[in-house]
Design a protein around this motif. Sequence first.
Motif, PDB file in Angstrom:
ATOM      1  N   LEU A  11      50.234  49.095   3.645  1.00 47.45           N
ATOM      2  CA  LEU A  11      50.770  47.840   2.959  1.00 47.45           C
ATOM      3  C   LEU A  11      50.074  46.647   3.638  1.00 47.45           C
ATOM      4  CD1 LEU A  11      52.752  46.293   0.947  1.00 47.45           C
ATOM      5  CD2 LEU A  11      54.492  46.496   2.812  1.00 47.45           C
ATOM      6  N   VAL A  12      49.451  45.781   2.884  1.00 47.71           N
ATOM      7  CA  VAL A  12      48.949  44.583   3.166  1.00 47.71           C
ATOM      8  C   VAL A  12      49.283  43.500   2.367  1.00 47.71           C
ATOM      9  CG1 VAL A  12      46.829  45.778   4.234  1.00 47.71           C
ATOM     10  CG2 VAL A  12      46.784  44.934   2.119  1.00 47.71           C
ATOM     11  N   GLN A  13      49.057  42.280   2.714  1.00 50.39           N
ATOM     12  CA  GLN A  13      49.089  41.382   1.990  1.00 50.39           C
ATOM     13  C   GLN A  13      47.794  40.668   1.217  1.00 50.39           C
ATOM     14  OE1 GLN A  13      50.770  38.107   4.620  1.00 50.39           O
ATOM     15  NE2 GLN A  13      52.843  38.299   3.829  1.00 50.39           N
ATOM     16  N   ALA A  14      48.087  40.180   0.150  1.00 45.30           N
ATOM     17  CA  ALA A  14      46.818  39.767  -0.659  1.00 45.30           C
ATOM     18  C   ALA A  14      46.024  38.819   0.329  1.00 45.30           C
ATOM     19  CB  ALA A  14      47.222  38.824  -1.729  1.00 45.30           C
ATOM     20  N   GLY A  15      44.599  39.329   0.231  1.00 44.11           N
ATOM     21  CA  GLY A  15      43.746  38.438   0.930  1.00 44.11           C
ATOM     22  C   GLY A  15      43.466  39.305   2.414  1.00 44.11           C
ATOM     23  N   GLY A  16      44.163  40.421   2.436  1.00 54.74           N
ATOM     24  CA  GLY A  16      43.874  41.239   3.861  1.00 54.74           C
ATOM     25  C   GLY A  16      42.873  42.226   3.591  1.00 54.74           C
ATOM     26  N   SER A  17      42.812  43.127   4.702  1.00 55.46           N
ATOM     27  CA  SER A  17      41.736  44.174   4.620  1.00 55.46           C
ATOM     28  C   SER A  17      42.283  45.519   5.080  1.00 55.46           C
ATOM     29  CB  SER A  17      40.593  43.564   5.496  1.00 55.46           C
ATOM     30  OG  SER A  17      39.940  42.667   5.194  1.00 55.46           O
ATOM     31  N   LEU A  18      41.584  46.782   4.624  1.00 55.22           N
ATOM     32  CA  LEU A  18      42.073  47.918   5.148  1.00 55.22           C
ATOM     33  C   LEU A  18      40.488  48.707   5.122  1.00 55.22           C
ATOM     34  CD1 LEU A  18      45.041  49.020   3.065  1.00 55.22           C
ATOM     35  CD2 LEU A  18      44.753  48.582   5.231  1.00 55.22           C
ATOM     36  N   ARG A  66      33.339  43.065  -2.449  1.00 55.20           N
ATOM     37  CA  ARG A  66      34.752  43.192  -1.568  1.00 55.20           C
ATOM     38  C   ARG A  66      34.894  44.438  -1.033  1.00 55.20           C
ATOM     39  NH1 ARG A  66      39.462  43.279  -3.679  1.00 55.20           N
ATOM     40  NH2 ARG A  66      38.932  43.870  -5.789  1.00 55.20           N
ATOM     41  N   VAL A  67      34.034  45.300  -1.330  1.00 51.47           N
ATOM     42  CA  VAL A  67      34.214  46.532  -0.795  1.00 51.47           C
ATOM     43  C   VAL A  67      32.785  47.178  -0.355  1.00 51.47           C
ATOM     44  CG1 VAL A  67      34.627  49.199  -1.498  1.00 51.47           C
ATOM     45  CG2 VAL A  67      36.235  47.275  -2.369  1.00 51.47           C
ATOM     46  N   THR A  68      32.846  48.007   0.778  1.00 51.27           N
ATOM     47  CA  THR A  68      31.512  48.562   1.112  1.00 51.27           C
ATOM     48  C   THR A  68      31.927  49.979   1.721  1.00 51.27           C
ATOM     49  OG1 THR A  68      30.713  46.378   2.265  1.00 51.27           O
ATOM     50  CG2 THR A  68      29.958  48.322   3.074  1.00 51.27           C
ATOM     51  N   ILE A  69      31.214  51.014   0.986  1.00 54.84           N
ATOM     52  CA  ILE A  69      31.029  52.237   1.285  1.00 54.84           C
ATOM     53  C   ILE A  69      30.108  52.641   2.556  1.00 54.84           C
ATOM     54  CG2 ILE A  69      29.649  53.108  -0.564  1.00 54.84           C
ATOM     55  CD1 ILE A  69      31.378  55.757  -0.805  1.00 54.84           C
ATOM     56  N   SER A  70      30.536  53.581   3.573  1.00 53.06           N
ATOM     57  CA  SER A  70      29.506  53.857   4.539  1.00 53.06           C
ATOM     58  C   SER A  70      29.861  55.393   4.925  1.00 53.06           C
ATOM     59  CB  SER A  70      29.348  52.971   5.661  1.00 53.06           C
ATOM     60  OG  SER A  70      30.799  52.928   6.354  1.00 53.06           O
ATOM     61  N   ARG A  71      28.971  55.908   5.757  1.00 51.01           N
ATOM     62  CA  ARG A  71      29.189  57.174   6.137  1.00 51.01           C
ATOM     63  C   ARG A  71      28.667  57.303   7.567  1.00 51.01           C
ATOM     64  NH1 ARG A  71      23.870  60.201   3.070  1.00 51.01           N
ATOM     65  NH2 ARG A  71      22.457  59.205   4.126  1.00 51.01           N
ATOM     66  N   ASP A  72      29.280  58.329   8.276  1.00 52.09           N
ATOM     67  CA  ASP A  72      28.866  58.868   9.779  1.00 52.09           C
ATOM     68  C   ASP A  72      28.533  60.203   9.626  1.00 52.09           C
ATOM     69  OD1 ASP A  72      28.813  59.659  12.258  1.00 52.09           O
ATOM     70  OD2 ASP A  72      30.508  58.283  13.061  1.00 52.09           O
ATOM     71  N   SER A  84      39.356  41.033   1.146  1.00 53.78           N
ATOM     72  CA  SER A  84      39.894  40.202  -0.077  1.00 53.78           C
ATOM     73  C   SER A  84      40.898  41.093  -0.946  1.00 53.78           C
ATOM     74  CB  SER A  84      38.890  39.465  -0.579  1.00 53.78           C
ATOM     75  OG  SER A  84      38.138  38.916   0.281  1.00 53.78           O
ATOM     76  N   LEU A  85      41.793  41.661  -0.389  1.00 53.01           N
ATOM     77  CA  LEU A  85      42.356  42.705  -1.264  1.00 53.01           C
ATOM     78  C   LEU A  85      43.403  41.851  -2.249  1.00 53.01           C
ATOM     79  CD1 LEU A  85      43.198  45.558   1.034  1.00 53.01           C
ATOM     80  CD2 LEU A  85      42.092  45.905  -1.126  1.00 53.01           C
ATOM     81  N   GLN A 111      47.966  56.017  -0.066  1.00 52.69           N
ATOM     82  CA  GLN A 111      48.297  54.956  -0.788  1.00 52.69           C
ATOM     83  C   GLN A 111      47.849  53.751  -0.361  1.00 52.69           C
ATOM     84  OE1 GLN A 111      50.822  54.839  -3.701  1.00 52.69           O
ATOM     85  NE2 GLN A 111      49.901  52.706  -3.751  1.00 52.69           N
ATOM     86  N   VAL A 112      47.570  52.589  -1.083  1.00 54.46           N
ATOM     87  CA  VAL A 112      47.254  51.277  -0.531  1.00 54.46           C
ATOM     88  C   VAL A 112      48.101  50.598  -1.663  1.00 54.46           C
ATOM     89  CG1 VAL A 112      45.446  49.384  -0.901  1.00 54.46           C
ATOM     90  CG2 VAL A 112      44.814  51.931  -0.253  1.00 54.46           C
ATOM     91  N   THR A 113      48.766  49.442  -0.959  1.00 60.31           N
ATOM     92  CA  THR A 113      49.686  48.515  -1.625  1.00 60.31           C
ATOM     93  C   THR A 113      49.505  47.183  -1.146  1.00 60.31           C
ATOM     94  OG1 THR A 113      51.675  50.364  -1.535  1.00 60.31           O
ATOM     95  CG2 THR A 113      52.211  48.016  -2.181  1.00 60.31           C
ATOM     96  N   VAL A 114      49.208  46.311  -2.053  1.00 64.11           N
ATOM     97  CA  VAL A 114      48.735  45.036  -1.863  1.00 64.11           C
ATOM     98  C   VAL A 114      49.944  43.974  -2.482  1.00 64.11           C
ATOM     99  CG1 VAL A 114      47.041  43.278  -1.977  1.00 64.11           C
ATOM    100  CG2 VAL A 114      46.456  45.445  -1.726  1.00 64.11           C
TER     101      VAL A 114
END
Length: 116
Positions: A11-18, A66-72, A84-85, A111-114
């Motif tokens: 759970l994050v506030q609008a404008g936050g990051s995960l 707003r989103v970046t996908i990456s791999r290891d 900037s959720l 679950q992602v909740t903004v």
Amino acid sequence: QVQLVESGGGLVQAGGSLRLSCAASGSIFGIIAMGWYRQAPGKQREFVADITNGGNTNYADSVKGRVTISRDNAKNTVYLQMNSLKPEDTAVYYCNSEIFGGVRSWGQGTQVTVSS
């Protein structure tokens, strides 16, 4: 068979990051691409982003910028950094993998909740 385990939702506030993580195990040999989808209640599952073994990436218009996908590769893990959720990003996020021939595997979702 490929097993996928997602983590990092919350759970994050609008404008936050995960940052979401997806760890692959099992028969990972033959995976040609991995990606992220999301599904909100009452809506179809929609594409978010993916990355091929060659490193090419694709993003949905709704998250581009707003989103970046990456791999290891050493950890057989892919990540989804979300900034900037917005409340409309609220959904269950699913990791998926594709092997040659088109067979796909799916994780259990996180679950992602903004909040506004």
